[in-house]
Write a protein that holds these residues in place. Structure first.
Motif, mmCIF file in Angstrom:
data_model
loop_
_atom_site.group_PDB
_atom_site.id
_atom_site.type_symbol
_atom_site.label_atom_id
_atom_site.label_comp_id
_atom_site.label_asym_id
_atom_site.label_seq_id
_atom_site.Cartn_x
_atom_site.Cartn_y
_atom_site.Cartn_z
ATOM 1 N N PRO A 160 40.841 -15.487 17.600
ATOM 2 C CA PRO A 160 42.150 -14.818 17.690
ATOM 3 C C PRO A 160 42.840 -15.122 19.021
ATOM 4 O O PRO A 160 42.198 -15.430 20.024
ATOM 5 N N THR A 161 44.150 -15.018 18.994
ATOM 6 C CA THR A 161 44.956 -15.232 20.192
ATOM 7 C C THR A 161 45.699 -13.949 20.523
ATOM 8 O O THR A 161 46.452 -13.431 19.700
ATOM 9 N N LEU A 162 45.464 -13.406 21.708
ATOM 10 C CA LEU A 162 46.110 -12.181 22.168
ATOM 11 C C LEU A 162 46.405 -12.350 23.654
ATOM 12 O O LEU A 162 45.484 -12.517 24.463
ATOM 13 N N LEU A 163 47.683 -12.334 24.002
ATOM 14 C CA LEU A 163 48.113 -12.607 25.375
ATOM 15 C C LEU A 163 47.501 -11.601 26.348
ATOM 16 O O LEU A 163 47.405 -10.406 26.057
ATOM 17 N N PHE A 164 47.054 -12.113 27.501
ATOM 18 C CA PHE A 164 46.455 -11.329 28.589
ATOM 19 C C PHE A 164 45.088 -10.762 28.225
ATOM 20 O O PHE A 164 44.586 -9.882 28.926
ATOM 21 N N HIS A 165 44.475 -11.236 27.147
ATOM 22 C CA HIS A 165 43.153 -10.750 26.756
ATOM 23 C C HIS A 165 42.267 -11.934 26.369
ATOM 24 O O HIS A 165 42.712 -12.854 25.681
ATOM 25 N N ASN A 166 41.022 -11.879 26.817
ATOM 26 C CA ASN A 166 40.006 -12.850 26.404
ATOM 27 C C ASN A 166 39.218 -12.241 25.255
ATOM 28 O O ASN A 166 38.140 -11.686 25.441
ATOM 29 N N VAL A 167 39.788 -12.325 24.071
ATOM 30 C CA VAL A 167 39.207 -11.646 22.915
ATOM 31 C C VAL A 167 38.030 -12.463 22.374
ATOM 32 O O VAL A 167 38.010 -13.693 22.502
ATOM 33 N N PRO A 168 37.034 -11.819 21.778
ATOM 34 C CA PRO A 168 35.893 -12.552 21.220
ATOM 35 C C PRO A 168 36.249 -13.264 19.917
ATOM 36 O O PRO A 168 37.191 -12.876 19.214
ATOM 37 N N CYS A 169 35.486 -14.295 19.632
ATOM 38 C CA CYS A 169 35.601 -14.981 18.346
ATOM 39 C C CYS A 169 34.829 -14.195 17.287
ATOM 40 O O CYS A 169 33.975 -13.357 17.597
ATOM 41 N N THR A 170 35.122 -14.463 16.035
ATOM 42 C CA THR A 170 34.387 -13.850 14.934
ATOM 43 C C THR A 170 33.796 -14.947 14.066
ATOM 44 O O THR A 170 34.497 -15.891 13.685
ATOM 45 N N LEU A 171 32.518 -14.838 13.792
ATOM 46 C CA LEU A 171 31.853 -15.721 12.840
ATOM 47 C C LEU A 171 31.905 -15.045 11.479
ATOM 48 O O LEU A 171 31.425 -13.917 11.329
ATOM 49 N N ARG A 172 32.490 -15.732 10.501
ATOM 50 C CA ARG A 172 32.710 -15.148 9.177
ATOM 51 C C ARG A 172 32.073 -16.007 8.101
ATOM 52 O O ARG A 172 31.884 -17.222 8.280
ATOM 53 N N ARG A 173 31.773 -15.368 6.991
ATOM 54 C CA ARG A 173 31.284 -16.096 5.821
ATOM 55 C C ARG A 173 32.470 -16.622 5.021
ATOM 56 O O ARG A 173 33.505 -15.963 4.920
ATOM 57 N N GLY A 174 32.288 -17.802 4.437
ATOM 58 C CA GLY A 174 33.365 -18.415 3.692
ATOM 59 C C GLY A 174 34.072 -19.458 4.531
ATOM 60 O O GLY A 174 33.708 -19.727 5.674
ATOM 61 N N ASN A 175 35.100 -20.052 3.961
ATOM 62 C CA ASN A 175 35.839 -21.110 4.654
ATOM 63 C C ASN A 175 37.241 -20.671 5.055
ATOM 64 O O ASN A 175 38.125 -21.502 5.203
ATOM 65 N N LYS A 176 37.445 -19.347 5.221
ATOM 66 C CA LYS A 176 38.749 -18.829 5.618
ATOM 67 C C LYS A 176 38.567 -17.782 6.715
ATOM 68 O O LYS A 176 37.495 -17.185 6.853
ATOM 69 N N LYS A 177 39.635 -17.540 7.459
ATOM 70 C CA LYS A 177 39.579 -16.546 8.539
ATOM 71 C C LYS A 177 39.598 -15.123 8.003
ATOM 72 O O LYS A 177 39.440 -14.181 8.790
ATOM 73 N N THR A 178 39.792 -14.952 6.708
ATOM 74 C CA THR A 178 39.747 -13.624 6.104
ATOM 75 C C THR A 178 38.382 -13.317 5.484
ATOM 76 O O THR A 178 38.247 -12.320 4.779
ATOM 77 N N GLY A 179 37.388 -14.156 5.741
ATOM 78 C CA GLY A 179 36.058 -13.925 5.178
ATOM 79 C C GLY A 179 35.372 -12.718 5.788
ATOM 80 O O GLY A 179 35.850 -12.102 6.756
ATOM 81 N N THR A 180 34.224 -12.377 5.238
ATOM 82 C CA THR A 180 33.463 -11.221 5.719
ATOM 83 C C THR A 180 32.915 -11.490 7.112
ATOM 84 O O THR A 180 32.211 -12.480 7.328
ATOM 85 N N PRO A 181 33.212 -10.631 8.099
ATOM 86 C CA PRO A 181 32.707 -10.871 9.465
ATOM 87 C C PRO A 181 31.186 -10.743 9.531
ATOM 88 O O PRO A 181 30.596 -9.829 8.964
#
Length: 377
Positions: free
Chosen positions: A71-92
């Protein structure tokens, strides 16, 4: 210590994952090869490669691939999410947070992540673990992120941001009208008596609102947390990260032991290959090869990740073969890919791959700046 050739000769059950770029930030991890993202621009070679790796009909099945959403959020070093599936809407599966200068990585697991992560890909502010939103000295604590009233172009969750601010605006414009006591109808003594009788007969009147109650988000914590630490940043053995899970120590380290069919990679990229070693508890225990990563020259592919599923099953103390039940039916072994240990291996592998790629990019940029400075003189 077991080498790659020894592990392959033992006919271990092997999973090969192809790791590709998905845009500028995201990553796809899939067992299916994508000829268009392989090395080379020859269409004939792509067609030949596609014929060798036919695409199965269940390509979109969540259990067949992973996705790293950044994810991209200005002024924040947000963590990445590893998800199942081939889309960013997959199960975290987990949250991956990189520390300063890649000294450590914090990986947080939990089945409740799907309820606390919003469409932006970050933890909701209402679900933060601590009221002051701190995560110091607590690896399981989750840090929340507010939805601001303004948004910068390129930030994650454009539609979600608009929905939240639309609800805020609607709530602000909605005014609750108080009833004037002087305008209330006068109630006679008989009506008061009837009202009192009805209240005694029905001490629990129905709710004044028929609308369903909306669940209020509650503070949440991760079920498990794993720390991946850079063991010796200032030494000759600098490419070594370690983590521990279930009493077993694991090490990601650099290697030149590659598959015989990829000897060219051994000489062209000697400082880019990685292998995962497991050491069981006890004195004099043998190092066990669990997985290996080989980078690629393709600009849209990171490389290939090999994980020996049968070795992971042995570390979990499970039998990797089918068994015969008392009723005579054959029971298949548990899917190792759905275990937490396998998810931890996959997550730490992505930490190493992302970290090594970022280090090489910075090193190349510094060399380019140094070359420009030298040429200017």
């Amino acid at each position: 210590m077991s080498t790659l050739n020894e592990a392959l000769s033992k006919q271990h059950r092997l999973s090969i994952w192809h790791i590709y770029h998905k845009g500028d930030e995201h990553i796809t991890i899939t067992p299916f090869i994508n000829p268009k993202k392989e090395f080379g621009l020859n269409k004939k070679s792509h067609k030949k490669l596609a014929a060798e790796y036919p695409q199965p009909p269940d390509r979109n099945n969540e259990s067949n691939s992973y996705f790293v959403h950044h994810p991209t959020l200005l002024f924040h070093n947000v963590p990445c999410t590893l998800r199942r599936g081939n889309k960013k809407t997959g199960t975290p599966v987990c949250l991956i947070k990189c520390g300063a200068f890649w000294l450590n990585w914090k990986i947080q697991f939990g089945d409740n992540l799907k309820d606390v992560i919003d469409p932006r890909g970050v933890v909701k502010w209402e679900c933060r673990s601590n009221p002051n939103n701190t995560t110091l000295n607590d690896d399981r604590a989750l840090k929340g992120y507010k939805v601001r009233t303004w948004r910068v172009w390129g930030e994650s969750g454009k539609s979600y941001h608009r929905q939240v601010n639309a609800r805020r605006k609607e709530k602000k414009n909605t005014k609750v009208t108080d009833v004037d006591p002087f305008e209330m109808e006068k109630v006679t003594e008989d009506e008061k008596q009837d009202l009192g009788d009805s209240q005694t007969q029905d001490p629990s009147p129905p709710s004044y609102s028929a609308s369903p109650q909306v669940a209020i988000p509650q503070p949440a914590v991760a079920e498990e947390a794993v720390r991946l630490n850079w063991s010796f940043p200032l030494s000759l053995n600098t490419r070594r990260y370690s983590f521990e899970y279930g009493g077993i120590k694991f090490y990601w380290k650099g290697t030149r032991d590659v598959h015989p069919d990829k000897q060219w990679a051994k000489w062209l990229m000697p400082f880019s290959h990685l292998k995962l070693i497991a050491r069981l508890p006890g004195i004099g225990s043998e190092n066990i090869l669990v997985g290996q990563y080989t980078p690629s020259f393709a600009c849209r592919k990171f490389g290939e990740l090999w994980i020996f599923d049968s070795v992971v099953a042995r570390l979990l103390g499970e039998d990797d073969s089918a068994t015969l039940t008392e009723q005579g039916a054959v029971s298949a072994p548990r899917d190792i890919r759905k275990t937490r240990l396998y998810e931890a291996i996959m997550a730490t592998a992505m930490c190493m791959i992302i970290g090594e790629a970022q280090k090489r990019e910075i090193l190349i940029a510094l060399l380019a700046i140094a070359a420009e400075g030298g040429s200017a003189n």
